[in-house]
Motif scaffolding. Structure first.
Motif, short mmCIF file in Angstrom:
data_model
loop_
_atom_site.label_atom_id
_atom_site.label_comp_id
_atom_site.label_asym_id
_atom_site.label_seq_id
_atom_site.Cartn_x
_atom_site.Cartn_y
_atom_site.Cartn_z
N VAL A 241 7.67 21.84 10.10
CA VAL A 241 8.70 21.51 9.36
C VAL A 241 8.27 21.27 7.74
CG1 VAL A 241 10.40 20.26 11.02
CG2 VAL A 241 8.72 19.03 9.37
N ASP A 242 9.06 21.44 6.83
CA ASP A 242 8.80 21.11 5.32
C ASP A 242 7.56 22.14 5.03
OD1 ASP A 242 8.54 19.89 2.94
OD2 ASP A 242 7.67 17.99 3.62
N ALA A 243 7.92 23.14 4.77
CA ALA A 243 6.93 24.17 4.39
C ALA A 243 6.07 23.76 3.16
CB ALA A 243 7.67 25.55 4.33
N ALA A 244 6.74 23.32 2.12
CA ALA A 244 6.10 23.02 0.99
C ALA A 244 4.91 22.20 1.17
CB ALA A 244 6.95 22.28 0.04
N THR A 245 4.79 21.22 2.46
CA THR A 245 3.70 20.39 2.60
C THR A 245 2.86 21.12 3.84
OG1 THR A 245 4.54 18.94 3.67
CG2 THR A 245 4.63 18.59 1.51
N THR A 247 2.45 24.73 5.04
CA THR A 247 2.02 25.78 4.61
C THR A 247 1.38 26.12 3.31
OG1 THR A 247 3.99 26.82 3.50
CG2 THR A 247 4.28 26.68 5.83
N VAL B 139 11.88 17.70 1.07
CA VAL B 139 12.29 17.09 2.19
C VAL B 139 11.90 15.76 2.35
CG1 VAL B 139 12.01 17.44 4.66
CG2 VAL B 139 12.29 19.29 3.10
N LYS B 140 10.56 15.30 1.81
CA LYS B 140 10.18 14.03 1.89
C LYS B 140 10.90 13.16 1.02
CE LYS B 140 5.87 11.35 0.65
NZ LYS B 140 4.71 11.39 -0.24
N LYS B 143 13.96 12.14 3.06
CA LYS B 143 13.96 11.18 3.78
C LYS B 143 13.68 9.78 3.33
CE LYS B 143 12.04 14.38 7.42
NZ LYS B 143 10.92 14.97 7.99
N ASN B 169 3.45 20.30 -7.25
CA ASN B 169 2.42 21.08 -6.23
C ASN B 169 3.15 21.01 -4.97
OD1 ASN B 169 0.14 21.04 -8.04
ND2 ASN B 169 -0.15 19.07 -7.74
N ASP B 170 4.10 20.53 -4.75
CA ASP B 170 5.16 20.56 -3.60
C ASP B 170 6.46 21.07 -3.56
OD1 ASP B 170 6.03 18.30 -4.70
OD2 ASP B 170 5.47 17.06 -2.91
N GLY B 171 6.83 21.85 -4.59
CA GLY B 171 8.06 22.78 -4.62
C GLY B 171 8.23 23.72 -3.67
N MET B 172 9.46 24.16 -3.60
CA MET B 172 9.94 25.32 -2.74
C MET B 172 10.99 26.08 -3.22
SD MET B 172 9.35 27.07 -0.13
CE MET B 172 7.71 26.46 0.35
N GLU B 180 17.13 22.79 4.37
CA GLU B 180 16.36 22.04 5.32
C GLU B 180 16.68 20.52 4.91
OE1 GLU B 180 12.11 22.79 5.78
OE2 GLU B 180 11.77 20.94 6.90
#
Lengths: 348, 348
Positions: A241-245, A247, B139-140, B143, B169-172, B180
């Motif tokens: 899950v959570d592809a940003a972290t 993949t 996503v983090k 949560k 650094n953790d964008g999507m 999601e």
């Protein structure tokens, strides 16, 4: 425009759902199952160009069942994908001439955008039944395509959410990329398909809103029961899950698998695992390669967070929680897409 | 859910269109114009927290015109944005108590997600009329938010296409991120808004398909005639295209402007120019700073490809070709969105 397109693929139901030509993993069983469900399946490039011959033979045989699919000029109702930098044009053209797939998806030239002209004209000469689909991922490529002599029948616009190979450094999210490419290409009236990050009816309906004639999915079909994929790999697509972290885009796994030579503007998105983590920690490639090759022998255990094998996948992994038949995937997404559009157009 | 939300903003027409609280640039004139057009305008953070007081006073005065906007409990029909790492909570809360904006948009804590609780409870104590909007980009964070004591009334999900500050650094891309996050937050039943890369009816309708209760735009409103923005900057937003190659995320321009201290997980997307190009070439910061400060004195000439000034903007720049009134922007996008959904739900 969309109606005109559908006339070329008379078995396809709206919304136009496509299974991407994923190397080796979209085999004949998956491609045929998608087309049988009213979508369009593309057989992925083989390990060698010649392999596609066998895949199309198999697809052709699968399609000779009881319920035949209505096509135009007896074209085969599945497409086929090629990587221009790696595939042999003469072998590919001979295969297309023999099996007449309804579409050929061309991607990743290593001799500039004019290379598409060469492939397109040769394919059209031997098989007018075969429509030319070209995949791009930037506004620049859209402008370049318009300069080509052989205009494609369909252009696939791939956002940076995509799995497998996409743009290395100049990708962009589909939400902004697609409409800008659509504006740049508007005068051509070429139908555009959206790819990247789409795995359910939400994504497909959003793609249609952005102006797409249809939606392409890859990762969702990695979790189809007909995919030609190891169970360990498929389990990862379902688990992650959570592809940003989870993949990243890296050539590491290409190199571990012995694949070199991708043009530098492309790089694949993959669920990363120990190979990548240890590379980032500084472990030399030779050691990673040795560990990778040992993991290959372990089979399905080679995938997973503690594994070492390539797990190419797109940013939609967080939306995929089960393995289903391709038919169930296509039918379910179609229903959700149409229902969603109906609901949003009302005054609920 | 959406109906319930609209009852809190009774002047808003579907689709729910929001102007993001862009620092300094979304001033009272722009925010009020968006709300007057049936959207919701958020006044951006000021250079100092205290500045928002003056902006709300001005908005309040603008709203006392002939055509008043129907609100709930006399709340002010504009929102207000704060950056938690930089803004003074006591000053902010006193301002909110005085003017009762209908919504407060909270972003960028530097003390972890629990910092939202402190702001939310203090705001709610002094102004139950003010709904709490919180912006996330991962996503983090979704949560984490669910663990908070004070649940927001609205969550804004910002894709990596966004301009100004977003995830470093953790964008999507929104296409994969939004659904999601929506799944992760589904049980909370909190309405989600989509932000990032949206600038027209295509993006807004796509956001609704992804499951958004409404769409937030920033960059599109930088090219509104009411924006509090220099002409040179606004001209760049209109001129620039192809964000994948004309924008980047960098803290350079923050630092050139003397802004330090953004939490490390954030970084702004900007149209880059000479300052960035020369930094990449190795020019020391001190020299870049000197040249930047000289460019500031030149005014509008300081922007453009040869310029040196900060030009924060999102990936939708390629979709924006003109400066229009905020009212025309909102009305045009609404019409396009509704028409598009109608058309797609039919059998055209």
């Amino acid at each position: 425009m969309a109606a005109n397109l559908l006339s070329r693929y008379p078995w396809v139901s709206r919304p136009f759902i496509v299974c991407a030509p994923m190397k080796v993993m979209t085999g004949p069983a998956l491609a045929v199952a998608v087309s049988r469900a009213g979508g369009l399946g593309f057989i992925g490039p083989g390990a060698k160009t010649q392999d596609t011959n066998e895949d199309l033979k198999k697809a052709s045989s699968l399609l000779q069942g009881a319920s035949s699919i209505k096509t135009i000029n007896s074209a085969l109702p599945v497409g086929v994908g090629y990587q221009l930098w790696a595939d042999d044009i003469n072998v590919a053209v001979a295969t297309i001439e023999k099996y007449k797939p309804c579409a050929a998806w061309l991607y990743a030239p290593n001799q500039g955008p004019k290379q598409y002209d060469d492939w397109s004209s040769k394919i059209r000469q031997v098989s007018p039944e075969t429509q030319i689909w070209i995949q791009i991922g930037t506004v620049k490529e859209a402008k370049q395509l318009l300069q080509n002599h052989e205009q494609p029948d369909v252009v696939v616009v791939q956002g940076s959410e995509s799995g497998g190979h996409g743009r290395a450094n100049d990708g962009m999210g589909l939400m902004a990329l697609f409409p800008e490419v659509a504006d740049v290409m508007a005068s051509s009236r070429i139908p555009l398909f959206a790819a990247g990050g789409i795995a359910d009816g939400r994504g497909v309906s959003a793609a249609l809103c952005l102006g797409a004639a249809g939606a392409v999915m890859g990762t969702r079909f990695l979790a189809a029961s007909e995919a030609r994929i190891s169970k360990g790999y498929q389990d990862e697509v379902v688990r992650a899950v959570d592809a940003a972290t989870s993949t990243t885009r890296t050539h590491l796994y290409n190199h571990l698998r012995g694949t070199f030579g991708w043009p530098e503007e492309y790089s694949p998105r993959t669920i990363f695992n120990q190979s990548y983590v240890e590379q980032q920690e500084g472990k030399p490639f030779e050691e990673l390669k040795k560990l990778h090759d040992e993991a290959v022998k372990e089979g399905d255990k080679g995938w997973g967070p503690g594994g070492r094998l390539a797990t190419y996948a797109g940013a939609s992994i967080g939306l995929i929680h089960d393995v289903k038949s391709a038919g169930d995937i296509v039918h379910g997404i179609r229903e959700d897409t149409l229902g969603r559009l109906q609901q949003l157009s009302g005054n609920d």
